[in-house]
Design an enzyme around this catalytic site. Structure first.
Site, mmCIF file in Angstrom:
data_model
loop_
_atom_site.group_PDB
_atom_site.id
_atom_site.type_symbol
_atom_site.label_atom_id
_atom_site.label_comp_id
_atom_site.label_asym_id
_atom_site.label_seq_id
_atom_site.Cartn_x
_atom_site.Cartn_y
_atom_site.Cartn_z
ATOM 1 N N HIS A 8 0.831 -1.208 0.000
ATOM 2 C CA HIS A 8 0.000 0.000 0.000
ATOM 3 C C HIS A 8 0.871 1.266 0.000
ATOM 4 O O HIS A 8 2.030 1.251 0.411
ATOM 5 C CB HIS A 8 -0.918 0.015 1.232
ATOM 6 C CG HIS A 8 -0.180 0.091 2.535
ATOM 7 N ND1 HIS A 8 0.325 1.274 3.048
ATOM 8 C CD2 HIS A 8 0.147 -0.869 3.427
ATOM 9 C CE1 HIS A 8 0.917 1.039 4.199
ATOM 10 N NE2 HIS A 8 0.836 -0.260 4.456
ATOM 11 N N GLU A 81 -1.432 -6.730 8.309
ATOM 12 C CA GLU A 81 -0.093 -6.562 8.875
ATOM 13 C C GLU A 81 -0.054 -7.143 10.283
ATOM 14 O O GLU A 81 -1.103 -7.321 10.927
ATOM 15 C CB GLU A 81 0.282 -5.072 8.877
ATOM 16 C CG GLU A 81 1.693 -4.751 9.353
ATOM 17 C CD GLU A 81 2.778 -5.415 8.504
ATOM 18 O OE1 GLU A 81 3.014 -6.621 8.707
ATOM 19 O OE2 GLU A 81 3.388 -4.716 7.673
#
Length: 197
Positions: A8, A81
């Site tokens: 990202h 994450e």
């Protein structure tokens, strides 16, 4: 099969060098630009499947990459994450000051220890392992996976005979595009491109 991994775009937390994984934050101006550059780099590819994590920053990046070709995303929590627990949203200096013993324990055994209220790397890697096992069962030509730096570096470890120490041997910059190929039951890293610098 071509598996395209995109980290990202940048967030303010990345820019401030905070530990964060579970925090749900948006891209900053530079992150939006990085996603646009990734979109240009990938604009010739028709994706059969798109996977993102549960975090807004991956959805924002994927939406920019796909533009008018947007399709339904597969949201998979296994590619979130790592959860840094009480270390979330704090800098290295703040963590050392607030949690010196916990931080030292975590650094001394980074695979098995976890931040207070967070998860260990072994737990984190187990998620990625299961996700990749399932991806390799798919009969697709092009797959896009928009996720996080820790996830992508764990995928490299998965490819390299599941040697977790390889986690520290690669960088993963915001906006990077990694092409992983799976051919004749052989999984390999074809390219890593810094498109968002």
């Amino acid at each position: 099969m071509n598996i395209y991994f995109v980290r990202h775009g940048q967030t303010d937390e990345n820019n401030n060098k905070y530990y964060y994984g579970k925090m749900d934050v948006c891209l900053n101006e530079k992150g939006l630009d990085q996603a646009e550059k990734a979109a240009i780099f990938l604009n010739h590819i028709r994706f059969d499947e798109v996977y993102i994590s549960e975090r807004k920053r991956t959805a924002e990046t994927a939406n920019i990459i796909l533009g008018n070709n947007s399709k339904k995303f597969n949201v998979d929590k296994r590619i979130n994450e790592i959860n840094f627990g009480k270390f979330e949203g704090k800098s290295y200096e703040n963590i050392k000051k607030l949690y010196p013993e916990e931080y030292d324990r975590w650094c001394s055994d980074w695979k098995n220890e976890s931040p207070p209220g967070g998860e260990s790397y072994v737990e984190f890697y187990s998620r990625i392992h299961g996700f990749m096992d399932d991806i390799l069962k798919l009969n697709r030509e092009n797959i896009l996976i928009v996720t996080h730096g820790g996830v992508i570096r764990s995928v490299y470890s998965y490819i390299l005979d599941e040697n977790l120490d390889f986690f520290w041997k690669f960088a993963s910059k915001n906006g990077d595009v990694t092409l992983v190929k799976y051919e004749y039951h052989n999984l390999y890293i074809d390219s890593i491109t810094h498109v968002g610098i």
